[in-house]
Scaffold this motif. Structure first.
Motif, PDB file in Angstrom:
ATOM      1  N   GLY A   1       0.899  -1.178   0.147  1.00  0.00           N
ATOM      2  CA  GLY A   1      -0.005   0.146   0.029  1.00  0.00           C
ATOM      3  C   GLY A   1       0.941   1.266   0.120  1.00  0.00           C
TER       4      GLY A   1
ATOM      5  N   THR B   1       2.444   4.464  -1.346  1.00  0.00           N
ATOM      6  CA  THR B   1       2.984   4.930  -2.541  1.00  0.00           C
ATOM      7  C   THR B   1       4.236   4.194  -2.941  1.00  0.00           C
TER       8      THR B   1
ATOM      9  N   PRO C   1      -2.927   3.001   3.804  1.00  0.00           N
ATOM     10  CA  PRO C   1      -3.699   3.040   2.732  1.00  0.00           C
ATOM     11  C   PRO C   1      -3.140   3.827   1.607  1.00  0.00           C
ATOM     12  N   THR C   2      -3.941   3.377   0.389  1.00  0.00           N
ATOM     13  CA  THR C   2      -3.269   3.629  -1.088  1.00  0.00           C
ATOM     14  C   THR C   2      -4.518   4.016  -1.754  1.00  0.00           C
ATOM     15  N   HIS C   3      -4.037   4.525  -3.285  1.00  0.00           N
ATOM     16  CA  HIS C   3      -4.894   5.095  -3.937  1.00  0.00           C
ATOM     17  C   HIS C   3      -5.807   4.014  -4.680  1.00  0.00           C
ATOM     18  N   ILE C   4      -7.042   4.418  -5.080  1.00  0.00           N
ATOM     19  CA  ILE C   4      -8.005   3.271  -5.622  1.00  0.00           C
ATOM     20  C   ILE C   4      -7.438   2.570  -6.924  1.00  0.00           C
ATOM     21  N   ALA C   5      -6.461   3.369  -7.416  1.00  0.00           N
ATOM     22  CA  ALA C   5      -5.944   2.494  -8.672  1.00  0.00           C
ATOM     23  C   ALA C   5      -4.660   1.934  -8.743  1.00  0.00           C
ATOM     24  N   GLY C   6      -4.167   1.696  -7.379  1.00  0.00           N
ATOM     25  CA  GLY C   6      -2.828   1.057  -7.292  1.00  0.00           C
ATOM     26  C   GLY C   6      -2.857   0.022  -6.020  1.00  0.00           C
TER      27      GLY C   6
END
Ligand code: SF4
Length: 280
Positions: free
Chosen positions: A193, A195, A256-261
């Motif tokens: 998760g 970046t 937490p991470t981005h919805i696309a990754g």
């Protein structure tokens, strides 16, 4: 507001540089001992016993555990109510590394530029990570990171559809491709998760988690166990001689991470998993 003189940080770092290179943590030693007792393949068993003997020789003689005495990774958790005095904290950390490696007769392994490769001669600069935390203490964690294992570490930006299975396959494949290069039995730190950069940092931080501390999240605790089994089933074994002991521990940190990754980083450490802590 509490004042902490950066000289105390320099002293602590110098001490930890020596200590971590001579003495392995109890969790690592216990894991190696347990594996040596349980390992059914005689060649693997004898390698694990040699590793135990090496640990004992280093402790008794106060010798480094390995010729690669590592790149100094320093994690500073600084309480927001702390005022650092007496100089610049980064200079203090590097002064500690300089003294620790010099006085401990530890190999200097740092080149100033990655392509022109002139040794700095004192194992500086350290790689320093800062975190501001509540309170009025300074916690310092020192890790001497060998590069036989660092070179086998990998990061991948997976699609979210890869899911837990895709993440586990990537981690196991990374360990399989590493083979005997990172001096197994290995310790596996995983960051999932965040970046690209956060995943790599979490993977390195995961290497600092004691082996006997279970993951607080049952989902990831189970994943750590599954991964440990799958990596040990690879049959690489201690120093690549086969057997059931390829890894000692797998630890996962998440963010937490981005919805696309779905970033995944795997930081591999060898059995010489060296680190020490101080709180000022
Ligand atoms: S990977 Fe570990 S045991 Fe192997 S040479 Fe490097 S520091 Fe030493």
């Amino acid at each position: 507001m509490r004042s902490v003189d950066v000289k105390e940080i320099a002293d602590a770092v110098a001490e930890m540089a020596r200590e971590s290179n001579y003495f392995l943590g109890e969790d690592v030693k216990c894991a190696i001992q347990k594996r040596a007792q349980e390992e059914p393949w005689p060649v693997a068993k004898s390698v694990l016993e040699k590793i135990e003997e090496n640990i004992g020789i280093a402790e008794e003689g106060v010798f480094p555990l390995c010729q690669d005495t590592g790149l100094a990774c320093v994690f500073l958790e600084i309480g927001q109510d702390v005022h650092l005095t007496g100089g610049f904290v980064e200079d203090a950390v590097n002064e500690g590394v300089r003294r620790g490696y010099r006085d401990g007769y530890l190999r200097r392994s740092v080149v100033r530029d990655p392509l022109r490769r002139i040794n700095t001669g004192d194992n500086t600069p350290a790689h320093i990570h800062y975190e501001i935390v509540p309170g009025e203490q300074v916690k310092i964690t020192f890790a001497a990171k060998g590069f036989g294992s660092e070179n086998m570490s990998r990061i991948k930006m997976l699609p979210p559809s890869a899911g837990a299975e895709g993440v586990m396959d990537f981690i196991v494949k990374t360990c399989e491709e590493a083979g005997a290069n990172p001096c197994p039995p290995i310790v596996v730190g995983v960051g999932i998760g965040g970046t690209f950069d956060k995943a790599a940092l979490m993977a390195k931080e995961a290497l600092l988690i004691p082996f006997d501390r279970p993951n607080p999240d049952a989902f990831y605790a189970e994943m750590e166990e599954k991964l440990l089994r799958r990596i040990n089933d690879l049959g690489i074994g201690p120093q690549g001689f086969g057997g059931e002991t390829t890894a000692l521990s797998v630890k996962i940190k998440t963010a937490p991470t981005h919805i696309a990754g779905l970033p995944v980083a795997v930081n591999i450490n060898c059995h010489v998993s060296r680190h020490a802590e101080r709180t000022l």
